[in-house]
Design a protein around this motif. Structure first.
Motif, PDB file in Angstrom:
ATOM      1  N   SER A 103     -11.437   3.053 -10.229  1.00  0.00           N
ATOM      2  CA  SER A 103     -11.467   1.521 -10.173  1.00  0.00           C
ATOM      3  C   SER A 103     -13.041   1.151 -10.857  1.00  0.00           C
ATOM      4  CB  SER A 103     -11.836   1.237  -8.664  1.00  0.00           C
ATOM      5  OG  SER A 103     -11.719  -0.216  -8.413  1.00  0.00           O
ATOM      6  N   HIS A 155      -3.441  -0.216  -5.409  1.00  0.00           N
ATOM      7  CA  HIS A 155      -4.892   0.298  -5.845  1.00  0.00           C
ATOM      8  C   HIS A 155      -5.555   1.480  -5.030  1.00  0.00           C
ATOM      9  CE1 HIS A 155      -8.330  -0.779  -8.306  1.00  0.00           C
ATOM     10  NE2 HIS A 155      -9.076  -0.561  -7.402  1.00  0.00           N
ATOM     11  N   LEU A 156      -5.034   1.631  -3.645  1.00  0.00           N
ATOM     12  CA  LEU A 156      -5.966   2.590  -2.995  1.00  0.00           C
ATOM     13  C   LEU A 156      -4.977   3.849  -2.834  1.00  0.00           C
ATOM     14  CD1 LEU A 156      -6.466  -0.006   0.033  1.00  0.00           C
ATOM     15  CD2 LEU A 156      -8.083   0.494  -1.972  1.00  0.00           C
ATOM     16  N   TRP A 157      -3.851   4.042  -3.431  1.00  0.00           N
ATOM     17  CA  TRP A 157      -3.265   5.396  -3.690  1.00  0.00           C
ATOM     18  C   TRP A 157      -2.986   6.052  -2.232  1.00  0.00           C
ATOM     19  CZ3 TRP A 157      -1.418   6.590  -8.061  1.00  0.00           C
ATOM     20  CH2 TRP A 157      -1.639   5.897  -9.243  1.00  0.00           C
ATOM     21  N   ARG A 158      -2.258   5.196  -1.299  1.00  0.00           N
ATOM     22  CA  ARG A 158      -2.117   5.740  -0.023  1.00  0.00           C
ATOM     23  C   ARG A 158      -0.642   6.482  -0.094  1.00  0.00           C
ATOM     24  NH1 ARG A 158      -3.858  -0.103   2.505  1.00  0.00           N
ATOM     25  NH2 ARG A 158      -2.626  -0.579   0.404  1.00  0.00           N
ATOM     26  N   ASP A 164      -0.428  -2.268  -8.184  1.00  0.00           N
ATOM     27  CA  ASP A 164      -1.980  -2.268  -8.170  1.00  0.00           C
ATOM     28  C   ASP A 164      -2.319  -3.984  -7.652  1.00  0.00           C
ATOM     29  OD1 ASP A 164      -4.686  -2.934  -9.319  1.00  0.00           O
ATOM     30  OD2 ASP A 164      -4.889  -0.906  -9.441  1.00  0.00           O
ATOM     31  N   ASP A 173     -15.082   7.496  -0.856  1.00  0.00           N
ATOM     32  CA  ASP A 173     -13.682   6.901  -0.849  1.00  0.00           C
ATOM     33  C   ASP A 173     -12.707   8.193  -1.307  1.00  0.00           C
ATOM     34  OD1 ASP A 173     -12.412   4.095  -2.288  1.00  0.00           O
ATOM     35  OD2 ASP A 173     -11.492   5.899  -2.676  1.00  0.00           O
TER      36      ASP A 173
END
Length: 314
Positions: free
Chosen positions: A186, A282-285, A252, A98
């Motif tokens: 997560s 949630h994916l921190w892009r 999120d 990830d």
């Protein structure tokens, strides 16, 4: 064709694991796929043994197959800190690959000033002493080359597996290791908190960072478990004698910002250091990923004096 940028070549080395392993789980003969990241520059005794440039076709080595020269080289590196990283739920595709682990965590430790932004204000910060830090990440059971399988409800052997990976990683790097840190992202946050503490008295667990823990989902996962997430979190705080860091985004997809705020208020500032990042999902892009790297660097460098302070990153 343009010549490769030497700085990018150095950067590429940071992104790749230095050693691919198959390590015993907490219940052998099941083995777990793992990656050990080491500080650069590597000594020649290590350099000649391992795949620095990310040769992903290389077959992971079992612990018992590591030769004596490599073992001695690892112990002679003088690594003082081991960070154990736990990934999102494997049932939904989570793995040690990830980007929050392979990009944000690894970048924050080994290349803290690498950024896709040109704004100097977003990349300034203290260096978290990469020369003495190693990171070990791993796939839980049933993910990648790891044996076994994950349960649909509960955590099964996963918390004990994390503690076993932590113990093996510290053991490989020898007596120079003075502290262990835990990083959970997560669903991996749950394992980070439920895992038994290190048993070796000279290797204290010093810090824990939870990234986007889906605390509402945890209620269902631990429905039949002997210990629930809030109780385990308080025990974790007592063991650390300092707050557990929790960072989350206001967008999120699994947990609302108000839920995080309420949870932190219930736990209290002595238990949770809560850090809210505006607009992060949630994916921190995108730019929010860079803000996460800043939080990771702050966590690595934090002293006891600033553990209690709440933060919000706009």
């Amino acid at each position: 064709m343009a010549r490769p940028d030497p700085q990018n070549e150095i950067w590429d080395k940071h992104l790749h694991p230095h050693l691919r392993l198959l390590l015993p789980s907490s219940s052998p003969p099941i083995h777990l796929e793992a990656r050990l990241y080491l500080p650069l520059p590597l000594p020649e005794s290590i350099n000649k043994h391992i795949n620095i440039l990310g040769e992903y076709s290389t077959v992971p080595k079992k612990l018992e197959d590591l030769d004596a020269g490599l073992r001695d080289g690892l112990r002679d590196m003088g690594v003082e800190r081991v960070v154990v990283a736990s990934h999102p739920w494997g049932r939904l595709g989570g793995s040690m690959l990830d980007p929050v682990i392979t990009s944000h965590l690894i970048t924050a430790i080994y290349h803290p000033y690498h950024s896709h932004t040109t704004d100097p204000s977003t990349i300034e910060g203290a260096n978290p002493d990469p020369d003495s830090t190693a990171v070990i990440s791993y796939n839980v059971r049933g993910v990648g080359l790891s044996g076994g399988s994950q349960p649909w409800l509960g955590t099964g052997s996963d918390p004990n597996d994390l503690a076993e990976i932590e113990k093996i990683g510290v053991g490989l790097l020898g007596d120079s290791v003075k502290e262990a840190f835990r990083f959970g992202y997560s669903w991996g946050s749950l394992l980070t908190i439920l895992a038994p503490f290190p048993t070796a008295s000279h290797i204290p667990l010093k810090k824990t960072l939870l990234v986007s823990p889906p605390i509402t989902v945890f209620k269902g996962i631990t429905l039949l478990s002997s210990k629930k997430f809030p109780a385990a979190l308080k025990d974790h705080h007592i063991h650390l004698s300092k707050p557990v860091w929790v960072v989350y985004g206001t967008k999120d997809e699994f947990t609302g910002a108000s839920t995080y705020t309420h949870f932190a208020d219930e736990q209290g500032k002595e238990v949770v250091k809560s850090i809210q990042v505006d607009d992060a999902d949630h994916l921190w892009r995108r730019d929010e990923g860079q803000k996460l790297r800043e939080v990771i660097r702050d966590w690595l460098d934090a002293s006891g004096e600033n553990e209690q302070m709440d933060n919000k990153l706009a």
